[in-house]
Design an enzyme around this catalytic site. Structure first.
Site, PDB file in Angstrom:
ATOM      1  N   GLN A 174       4.017  38.994 -16.390  1.00 53.35           N
ATOM      2  CA  GLN A 174       4.539  39.885 -17.402  1.00 53.35           C
ATOM      3  C   GLN A 174       5.271  41.232 -16.526  1.00 53.35           C
ATOM      4  OE1 GLN A 174       1.449  42.814 -18.933  1.00 53.35           O
ATOM      5  NE2 GLN A 174       2.740  43.090 -20.783  1.00 53.35           N
ATOM      6  N   TYR A 208     -12.528  38.976 -13.515  1.00 54.13           N
ATOM      7  CA  TYR A 208     -11.280  39.391 -13.240  1.00 54.13           C
ATOM      8  C   TYR A 208     -11.351  41.034 -12.533  1.00 54.13           C
ATOM      9  CZ  TYR A 208      -6.882  42.004 -14.492  1.00 54.13           C
ATOM     10  OH  TYR A 208      -5.792  42.835 -14.378  1.00 54.13           O
TER      11      TYR A 208
END
Length: 373
Positions: A66, A195
């Protein structure tokens, strides 16, 4: 022996003679670099300092995610096109490939990554390779390899070659026992996703390498990042990007979080600006190595209402993904970023109305909105 001496003298004369018109290549002796994998426990490192007229040589790992392409564009404007190398393990689009240097780089291949840093004289490294929250939960072994083992490779190489290293962290580095409204820079961090665990690990390892080896490590905890240039990539906050694509394409949006789920968010331009600012900040201005940064905080319902000002016919429904909802419920609702604003002058430009208008200006030129207008 006289014969050997005669041959030696003749060879010496040939090597020293310019008659052949070509230089003699001197083969360098290969020296083994110093890294925490090889170094004695009392050794130290010092990060590279740059003169005002010098430009860093930049490598961006995970550059097709991104943020990487946008960061490369920003850095190339500032430091020159050829001073910024984008890298990934995927094939880039033509527009990316021809916009500046691109190279294949696998962060799990220590030798190859080290070779890239050496051959390209890298001085700054932005480490964006990571599996995001929802994707990481679906494949924990891969997330552990990429997010943790890959980080270790990057840290060792950065320390060995005196790099200035940026590693992003996230709202996911906090957990359900962390203060949520607001969440300060320093507090309890007990995330419940691989994560989040990997990001806390990155923060602590980076700070350890800074204090132990002098590595110039810098880190920002990003909120949810919204960008018109990329498709959602498996993150819990990706609904805030998906709503714009769905509003333009179909006029219908199904959100996978509850309507009142409040999370901190940021437009990508603010995110990239903050990243460059913290990397350019003088080391003596930094009171810590990991900072919260914030811009706005909103719920899916609030975002939908703002989007409907541009697309009144947008239909919004909610089909809650329990995995993503549990992740979101453990994350901060608001970031306290006073330290970033004080230490290096962080200031955001985009609030929710500006965000929505900007997203539609990028995505809506050939859309239902343009036709309606």
């Amino acid at each position: 022996m006289p014969i050997i001496r005669s041959v030696s003298r003749a060879l010496s004369q040939v090597l020293q003679s310019p008659g052949c018109g070509c230089g003699i290549s001197i083969v360098p002796v290969r020296c083994i670099g110093v890294s925490p994998r090889q170094v004695a426990s009392d050794a130290g490192f010092h990060s590279v300092s740059f003169a005002e007229t010098d430009h860093p040589r930049v490598l961006i790992t995970g550059g097709l995610g991104q943020l990487g392409v946008g960061l490369a564009k920003l850095l190339r404007k500032r430091f020159g096109k050829n001073n910024v190398i984008l890298s990934d393990i995927r094939k880039p689009a033509d527009s990316v490939f021809y916009s500046g240097p691109f190279i294949y780089a696998d962060i799990l291949d220590y030798k190859n990554l080290r070779e890239i840093v050496v051959n390209n004289r890298i001085t700054w490294l932005f480490h964006y390779s990571a599996l995001l929250s929802a994707v990481g939960e679906a494949n924990v072994p891969l997330a552990r390899a990429v997010n943790i083992t890959g980080l270790h490779n990057v840290l060792d190489i950065a320390a060995e070659h005196n790099l200035r290293l940026f590693v992003p962290s996230t709202i996911g580095a906090f957990g359900p026992t962390s203060p949520r409204d607001p969440t300060p820079d320093l507090c309890i961090q007990r995330p419940r996703t691989i994560y989040g665990v990997s990001k806390v690990h990155a923060e602590l390892m980076g700070e350890y390498y800074h204090y132990r080896y002098g590595l110039d490590f810098r880190c920002l905890r990003y909120p949810g990042i919204i960008s018109a240039d990329s498709q959602p990539g498996g993150g819990t906050t990706d609904y805030a990007v998906q709503i714009f694509h769905d509003a333009i394409k179909t006029g219908k949006f199904q959100c996978n979080l509850k309507p009142d789920t409040r999370l901190p968010m940021m437009y990508i331009d603010d995110c990239l600006k903050a990243t460059l600012e913290v990397m350019e900040a003088p080391a003596e201005a930094l009171s810590m190595r990991t900072y919260n940064i914030s811009a706005m905080s909103f719920t899916p319902e609030e975002l939908a209402q703002e989007v409907q000002k541009h697309v009144p016919e947008l239909e919004v429904t909610y089909n809650v993904d329990q995995v993503r909802q549990a992740i979101a419920d453990s994350w901060p609702m608001n970031f306290d970023d006073r330290n970033a604003r004080r230490d290096w002058g962080w200031k955001h430009d985009y609030d929710l109305p500006e965000l929505v208008t900007t997203m539609f200006s990028f995505l809506g030129s050939d859309s239902r909105i343009a036709q309606a207008n």
